[in-house]
Motif scaffolding. Structure first.
Motif, mmCIF file in Angstrom:
data_model
loop_
_atom_site.group_PDB
_atom_site.id
_atom_site.type_symbol
_atom_site.label_atom_id
_atom_site.label_comp_id
_atom_site.label_asym_id
_atom_site.label_seq_id
_atom_site.Cartn_x
_atom_site.Cartn_y
_atom_site.Cartn_z
ATOM 1 N N THR A 94 0.847 -1.183 0.000
ATOM 2 C CA THR A 94 0.000 0.000 0.000
ATOM 3 C C THR A 94 0.888 1.241 0.000
ATOM 4 O O THR A 94 1.868 1.297 0.741
ATOM 5 C CB THR A 94 -0.921 0.018 1.238
ATOM 6 O OG1 THR A 94 -1.609 -1.234 1.325
ATOM 7 C CG2 THR A 94 -1.932 1.137 1.166
ATOM 8 N N THR A 95 0.537 2.208 -0.834
ATOM 9 C CA THR A 95 1.332 3.431 -0.970
ATOM 10 C C THR A 95 0.585 4.609 -0.352
ATOM 11 O O THR A 95 -0.612 4.781 -0.599
ATOM 12 C CB THR A 95 1.604 3.729 -2.455
ATOM 13 O OG1 THR A 95 2.259 2.602 -3.036
ATOM 14 C CG2 THR A 95 2.462 4.968 -2.619
ATOM 15 N N PHE A 96 1.286 5.402 0.432
ATOM 16 C CA PHE A 96 0.751 6.631 1.005
ATOM 17 C C PHE A 96 1.627 7.780 0.517
ATOM 18 O O PHE A 96 2.845 7.650 0.450
ATOM 19 C CB PHE A 96 0.816 6.598 2.537
ATOM 20 C CG PHE A 96 -0.011 5.516 3.144
ATOM 21 C CD1 PHE A 96 -1.321 5.756 3.507
ATOM 22 C CD2 PHE A 96 0.519 4.251 3.345
ATOM 23 C CE1 PHE A 96 -2.100 4.756 4.066
ATOM 24 C CE2 PHE A 96 -0.250 3.243 3.902
ATOM 25 C CZ PHE A 96 -1.557 3.491 4.265
ATOM 26 N N ALA A 97 1.024 8.901 0.181
ATOM 27 C CA ALA A 97 1.800 10.056 -0.257
ATOM 28 C C ALA A 97 1.122 11.332 0.217
ATOM 29 O O ALA A 97 -0.107 11.411 0.291
ATOM 30 C CB ALA A 97 1.936 10.069 -1.773
ATOM 31 N N ILE A 98 1.943 12.318 0.532
ATOM 32 C CA ILE A 98 1.456 13.635 0.943
ATOM 33 C C ILE A 98 1.827 14.626 -0.149
ATOM 34 O O ILE A 98 2.956 14.630 -0.638
ATOM 35 C CB ILE A 98 2.062 14.047 2.296
ATOM 36 C CG1 ILE A 98 1.638 13.056 3.386
ATOM 37 C CG2 ILE A 98 1.638 15.469 2.659
ATOM 38 C CD1 ILE A 98 2.288 13.293 4.733
ATOM 39 N N LYS A 99 0.854 15.443 -0.541
ATOM 40 C CA LYS A 99 1.097 16.470 -1.546
ATOM 41 C C LYS A 99 1.586 17.751 -0.863
ATOM 42 O O LYS A 99 1.498 17.899 0.352
ATOM 43 C CB LYS A 99 -0.179 16.760 -2.343
ATOM 44 C CG LYS A 99 -0.554 15.637 -3.277
ATOM 45 C CD LYS A 99 -1.668 16.058 -4.214
ATOM 46 C CE LYS A 99 -1.897 15.006 -5.286
ATOM 47 N NZ LYS A 99 -2.810 15.490 -6.318
ATOM 48 N N THR A 100 2.065 18.683 -1.664
ATOM 49 C CA THR A 100 2.598 19.936 -1.120
ATOM 50 C C THR A 100 1.537 20.758 -0.400
ATOM 51 O O THR A 100 1.865 21.596 0.435
ATOM 52 C CB THR A 100 3.255 20.780 -2.227
ATOM 53 O OG1 THR A 100 2.304 20.992 -3.276
ATOM 54 C CG2 THR A 100 4.498 20.091 -2.780
ATOM 55 N N ASP A 101 0.250 20.513 -0.690
ATOM 56 C CA ASP A 101 -0.818 21.229 0.009
ATOM 57 C C ASP A 101 -1.187 20.566 1.334
ATOM 58 O O ASP A 101 -2.092 21.006 2.026
ATOM 59 C CB ASP A 101 -2.055 21.383 -0.872
ATOM 60 C CG ASP A 101 -2.753 20.059 -1.174
ATOM 61 O OD1 ASP A 101 -2.304 18.982 -0.701
ATOM 62 O OD2 ASP A 101 -3.769 20.095 -1.904
ATOM 63 N N GLY A 102 -0.491 19.476 1.693
ATOM 64 C CA GLY A 102 -0.738 18.781 2.946
ATOM 65 C C GLY A 102 -1.780 17.680 2.866
ATOM 66 O O GLY A 102 -2.046 17.020 3.865
ATOM 67 N N SER A 103 -2.396 17.459 1.716
ATOM 68 C CA SER A 103 -3.400 16.400 1.593
ATOM 69 C C SER A 103 -2.721 15.028 1.553
ATOM 70 O O SER A 103 -1.608 14.890 1.053
ATOM 71 C CB SER A 103 -4.272 16.614 0.355
ATOM 72 O OG SER A 103 -3.502 16.645 -0.830
ATOM 73 N N LYS A 137 3.358 14.052 8.210
ATOM 74 C CA LYS A 137 4.171 12.875 7.983
ATOM 75 C C LYS A 137 3.343 11.625 8.217
ATOM 76 O O LYS A 137 2.421 11.630 9.023
ATOM 77 C CB LYS A 137 5.376 12.878 8.924
ATOM 78 C CG LYS A 137 6.413 11.855 8.562
ATOM 79 C CD LYS A 137 7.733 12.200 9.184
ATOM 80 C CE LYS A 137 8.765 11.279 8.584
ATOM 81 N NZ LYS A 137 10.108 11.623 8.934
ATOM 82 N N ILE A 138 3.699 10.569 7.502
ATOM 83 C CA ILE A 138 3.061 9.274 7.709
ATOM 84 C C ILE A 138 4.134 8.211 7.809
ATOM 85 O O ILE A 138 5.145 8.282 7.105
ATOM 86 C CB ILE A 138 2.040 8.946 6.598
ATOM 87 C CG1 ILE A 138 1.294 7.655 6.929
ATOM 88 C CG2 ILE A 138 2.691 8.897 5.231
ATOM 89 C CD1 ILE A 138 -0.016 7.508 6.214
ATOM 90 N N THR A 148 0.723 12.134 11.365
ATOM 91 C CA THR A 148 0.595 13.317 12.207
ATOM 92 C C THR A 148 0.145 14.484 11.336
ATOM 93 O O THR A 148 0.498 14.583 10.170
ATOM 94 C CB THR A 148 1.933 13.693 12.888
ATOM 95 O OG1 THR A 148 2.929 13.828 11.880
ATOM 96 C CG2 THR A 148 2.348 12.662 13.897
ATOM 97 N N LEU A 149 -0.661 15.347 11.940
ATOM 98 C CA LEU A 149 -1.076 16.569 11.280
ATOM 99 C C LEU A 149 -0.021 17.634 11.528
ATOM 100 O O LEU A 149 0.815 17.503 12.424
ATOM 101 C CB LEU A 149 -2.426 17.032 11.839
ATOM 102 C CG LEU A 149 -3.620 16.138 11.512
ATOM 103 C CD1 LEU A 149 -4.852 16.567 12.310
ATOM 104 C CD2 LEU A 149 -3.920 16.167 10.017
#
Length: 154
Positions: A94-103, A137-138, A148-149
């Motif tokens: 499973t892949t998790f990714a955070i975009k530059t907008d924080g989503s 971060k995840i 974490t937010l």
């Protein structure tokens, strides 16, 4: 900006356009790599231009290419749609990714509910987790994820 990989490579997850195992660090082509993460037979890589690249096994759609199955394995990195990726973290498949907008986005094996879509289905293209747009971060463990937010709330 150089990135290096080594180890088991049966599925092409080391990004060297082959399935050769490497016992010492070998450079992945390119010099604009920002961050990377390895999962079970696959890898995710973020470049400094905000693009996200994946390679390796795709049994459960973890490459984010809207495909699944062993026939869709790739040994040279392929781009996930979009150009605003900031951080990638892989779990088992499973892949998790955070975009530059924080989503926060996810795709791949949902068998244990890991894709956070209120079901156990495979997801082969990125889908957003929740409506919060301040993820910082995840981290992942075996069939689990922790995030974490930006306000440091877990």
């Amino acid at each position: 900006g150089t990135l290096w990989s080594w180890g088991y490579n049966e599925y092409g997850g080391l990004g060297h356009n082959n399935k050769t195992n490497y016992s010492s660090p070998t450079q992945i082509p390119g010099t604009t790599w920002k961050q990377g993460s390895a999962g079970a037979g696959y890898m995710g890589l973020v470049k400094t231009d905000g693009t996200l690249w994946m390679c390796g096994t795709n049994t459960h759609g973890g490459l984010g290419q809207n495909t699944t199955g062993t026939a869709t394995r790739v040994s040279s990195p392929v781009q996930v749609p979009g150009t605003t990726w900031d951080y990638v973290q892989l779990a088992s498949e499973t892949t998790f990714a955070i975009k530059t907008d924080g989503s926060l986005w996810v795709w791949g094996n949902g068998g244990t509910g890991l894709t956070s879509q209120n079901n156990t289905a495979k997801v082969s293209s990125p889908v957003q987790i929740g409506s919060e747009v301040s993820w910082q971060k995840i981290q992942t463990g075996y069939l689990a994820a922790y995030a974490t937010l930006n306000d440091s709330t877990p």
